[in-house]
Scaffold this motif. Structure first.
Motif, short mmCIF file in Angstrom:
data_model
loop_
_atom_site.label_atom_id
_atom_site.label_comp_id
_atom_site.label_asym_id
_atom_site.label_seq_id
_atom_site.Cartn_x
_atom_site.Cartn_y
_atom_site.Cartn_z
N GLY A 170 -3.39 24.83 -41.72
CA GLY A 170 -3.57 26.12 -41.07
C GLY A 170 -2.27 26.71 -40.59
N LEU A 171 -1.41 25.86 -40.04
CA LEU A 171 -0.10 26.34 -39.59
C LEU A 171 0.75 26.82 -40.76
N CYS A 172 0.62 26.14 -41.90
CA CYS A 172 1.36 26.56 -43.10
C CYS A 172 0.90 27.94 -43.57
N VAL A 173 -0.40 28.17 -43.55
CA VAL A 173 -0.92 29.47 -43.98
C VAL A 173 -0.45 30.57 -43.03
N ILE A 174 -0.40 30.27 -41.74
CA ILE A 174 0.11 31.24 -40.76
C ILE A 174 1.58 31.57 -41.04
N CYS A 175 2.33 30.61 -41.56
CA CYS A 175 3.75 30.81 -41.83
C CYS A 175 4.02 31.58 -43.13
N LEU A 176 3.00 31.77 -43.97
CA LEU A 176 3.21 32.45 -45.25
C LEU A 176 3.83 33.84 -45.11
N PHE A 187 4.04 25.40 -49.87
CA PHE A 187 3.06 24.87 -50.81
C PHE A 187 3.21 23.36 -51.01
N THR A 188 4.42 22.85 -50.81
CA THR A 188 4.60 21.40 -50.86
C THR A 188 3.86 20.73 -49.71
N VAL A 189 3.98 21.30 -48.52
CA VAL A 189 3.28 20.74 -47.36
C VAL A 189 1.76 20.91 -47.53
N LEU A 190 1.33 22.05 -48.04
CA LEU A 190 -0.11 22.25 -48.28
C LEU A 190 -0.65 21.19 -49.23
N PHE A 231 -9.86 27.92 -46.94
CA PHE A 231 -9.12 26.90 -47.67
C PHE A 231 -8.56 27.42 -48.99
N PHE A 232 -9.31 28.25 -49.71
CA PHE A 232 -8.89 28.71 -51.03
C PHE A 232 -8.18 30.06 -51.01
N VAL A 233 -8.01 30.65 -49.85
CA VAL A 233 -7.37 31.97 -49.75
C VAL A 233 -5.94 31.95 -50.30
N PRO A 234 -5.08 30.99 -49.91
CA PRO A 234 -3.71 31.00 -50.46
C PRO A 234 -3.68 30.87 -51.98
N ALA A 235 -4.49 29.99 -52.54
CA ALA A 235 -4.48 29.78 -53.99
C ALA A 235 -4.93 31.02 -54.75
N VAL A 236 -5.90 31.77 -54.19
CA VAL A 236 -6.42 32.95 -54.88
C VAL A 236 -5.45 34.13 -54.79
N GLY A 266 -2.71 47.06 -46.45
CA GLY A 266 -1.54 47.23 -47.29
C GLY A 266 -0.65 46.02 -47.42
N SER A 267 -1.04 44.90 -46.82
CA SER A 267 -0.25 43.66 -46.95
C SER A 267 -1.15 42.48 -46.63
N TYR A 268 -0.60 41.28 -46.90
CA TYR A 268 -1.35 40.04 -46.66
C TYR A 268 -1.01 39.40 -45.32
N THR A 269 -0.26 40.07 -44.48
CA THR A 269 0.18 39.46 -43.21
C THR A 269 -1.00 39.07 -42.34
N ILE A 270 -1.84 40.02 -41.99
CA ILE A 270 -2.99 39.74 -41.13
C ILE A 270 -3.99 38.81 -41.81
N PRO A 271 -4.30 39.00 -43.10
CA PRO A 271 -5.21 38.04 -43.76
C PRO A 271 -4.73 36.60 -43.71
N PHE A 272 -3.42 36.37 -43.90
CA PHE A 272 -2.90 35.00 -43.84
C PHE A 272 -2.94 34.46 -42.40
N TYR A 273 -2.62 35.29 -41.42
CA TYR A 273 -2.73 34.85 -40.02
C TYR A 273 -4.16 34.42 -39.71
N THR A 274 -5.11 35.29 -40.08
CA THR A 274 -6.51 35.01 -39.79
C THR A 274 -6.98 33.73 -40.49
N SER A 275 -6.58 33.57 -41.75
CA SER A 275 -7.00 32.39 -42.51
C SER A 275 -6.47 31.11 -41.87
N GLY A 276 -5.24 31.14 -41.41
CA GLY A 276 -4.67 29.96 -40.76
C GLY A 276 -5.40 29.58 -39.48
#
Length: 446
Positions: free
Chosen positions: A316-322, A335-338, A253-258, A392-402
């Motif tokens: 979760g879908l929003c985080v996957i779209c980041l 972030f508006t939808v979140l 839940f707090f991964v995007p904000a951090v 080297g990027s946040y792609t996989i972390p954001f996918y996993t978090s979503g």
């Protein structure tokens, strides 16, 4: 001299009146407590959400990795959650006022010492542990106090108090960025200590409540019955389902904000000042959504558990779209939808819990729920930072978090199979309490 039965009755009545709390539910003083709670939650939650702004300057100052630096924010969140049962114990044994003042004092000491840290690891016990404990003690005392002081207007009061988190996010993120730009991270932490000192002053309005007489069930249960109910809390299947769902959801839940500030600087070439504006969109929409979800849950057409599941699934879908958001405008939309979906979880947090446990079990259930959530909250942001460092990027972390968010939301689907008995008990208890209030008001009038 032997007292007459009438005199004995009069003395008993006087004794009962003297033992009653100075504030009755839904009274004018209840709204004073609500206003104080709003100020307290604005400060502590706003500071908590501001850690993402501190991440880049701390990494630069100490030459640390994202993972090791993110541990500070995760410990701040997690340690307070883990010690929530201790806060519940302090509230039960003493008062909400004492709990909030202990939290304020701990926060002042923690932030003051953190501002003097010459090494990154020294911020773990100061900013992470001490300040995190202070944050959660203050927040928990506000939430439990609201549940104590309101009955008929409970949903409205909870909506107002939880929306203070959004206001705090909106205000404190900008205050934090301004402090960082002018006096650096050390001065910013000293400013946080000053805000916690203000929290200690605001907590003075929490009039101690006699929980044995202001019990939401309206029953003076004996100690054996109360111990039996407490021991049966982990045999409460609706509570266990809600607990499991919140534990999984809060891994991510707090991964995007951090991590959003670092993501914007590193991968999108967006400055920290501009990226911090994302919290304004998140906070503004969250403010309205927390009111909205609390209010909608009062209507039979809307099920609070369904709203929670739908909101967290969309989040979760929003985080996957980041990772696909390559422009600032697309980040604003996400972030508006979140923010709009945040009210489905954090907005009606206490109201969801009240659907699963009896009113007089709320304080203890709240402590245990936060304890187990704290364990999972400490995992998510550092793990996402570690993955970003290695890949080297946040792609996989954001996918996993979503995916984790959606998985946690799906657990609540089990609730229809276990919640009928809990709802019946709650409805019966609330109805009995309302009748008890009516009788008490009539006796008071007479």
């Amino acid at each position: 001299m032997v007292n007459s039965p009438a005199q004995d009755s009069s003395q008993e009545s006087q004794t009962v009146v003297e033992k009653k709390p100075t504030c009755r539910p839904d009274s004018c003083w209840s709204w004073v407590v609500c206003v104080a709670s709003v100020i307290l939650v604005m400060i502590v939650s706003g500071i908590s959400y501001s850690f993402g702004l501190l991440l880049p300057p701390l990494m630069e100052s100490f030459g640390a990795s994202r993972q090791s630096t993110a541990w500070i924010g995760s410990l701040n969140l997690a340690f307070g959650y883990v010690l929530s049962p201790l806060g519940s114990l302090i509230s039960d044994r003493f008062s909400h006022r004492v709990t909030a003042m202990v939290g304020a004092l701990t926060g002042v000491i923690g932030f003051s010492l953190a501002s003097l840290s010459p090494k990154l690891w020294m911020m773990y016990p100061t900013y992470g542990l001490m300040s995190g404990f202070g944050h959660r003690m203050i927040y928990n005392s506000c939430m439990v106090a609201i549940v104590d002081y309101f009955v008929r207007r409970l949903s409205l009061a909870v909506g107002i108090m939880t929306s203070a988190t959004a206001i705090g996010m909106l205000v404190m993120t900008q205050v934090t960025q301004g402090l960082l730009d002018t006096i650096g991270w050390q001065g910013t932490l000293q400013g946080f200590a000053g805000f916690y000192l203000l929290c200690g002053l605001c907590s003075l309005v929490f009039v101690p409540v006699d929980r044995s007489e202001n019990n939401k069930g309206g029953m003076a249960a004996d100690e054996k019955a109360e111990e039996k109910e407490n021991s049966s809390l982990f045999g409460n299947r609706p509570f266990l389902v809600l607990l499991s769902s919140f534990m999984v959801v809060n891994i991510s839940f707090f991964v995007p904000a951090v991590h959003i500030i670092k993501h914007c600087e590193q991968e999108l070439n967006i400055s920290a000042d501009r990226a911090s504006m994302l919290f304004i969109y998140l906070a503004t929409t969250s403010f309205f959504s927390r009111h909205l979800f609390c209010k909608l849950g009062e209507f039979r057409l809307f099920n609070r558990f369904h709203m929670y599941q739908g909101g967290m699934t969309i989040s979760g879908l929003c985080v996957i779209c980041l990772p696909f958001a390559t422009s600032y405008g697309s980040l604003v939309a996400i972030f508006t939808v979140l923010g709009l979906m945040e009210g489905s979880s954090m907005g009606q947090f206490s109201l969801l819990l009240l659907k699963c446990v009896k009113q007089r079990q709320f304080n203890q259930a709240w402590g245990y729920l936060n304890f187990f959530m704290g364990i999972t909250i400490s995992i998510g942001p550092p793990l996402a930072g570690l993955m970003a460092d290695k890949l080297g990027s946040y792609t996989i972390p954001f996918y996993t978090s979503g995916v984790v968010l959606i998985t946690g939301a799906s657990i609540i689907s089990l609730m229809p199979f276990v919640k009928q008995n809990a709802d019946f008990e709650e409805e019966k208890e609330v109805q009995f309490y309302k009748e008890e209030l009516l009788v008490t008001e009539r006796i008071t009038t007479l």
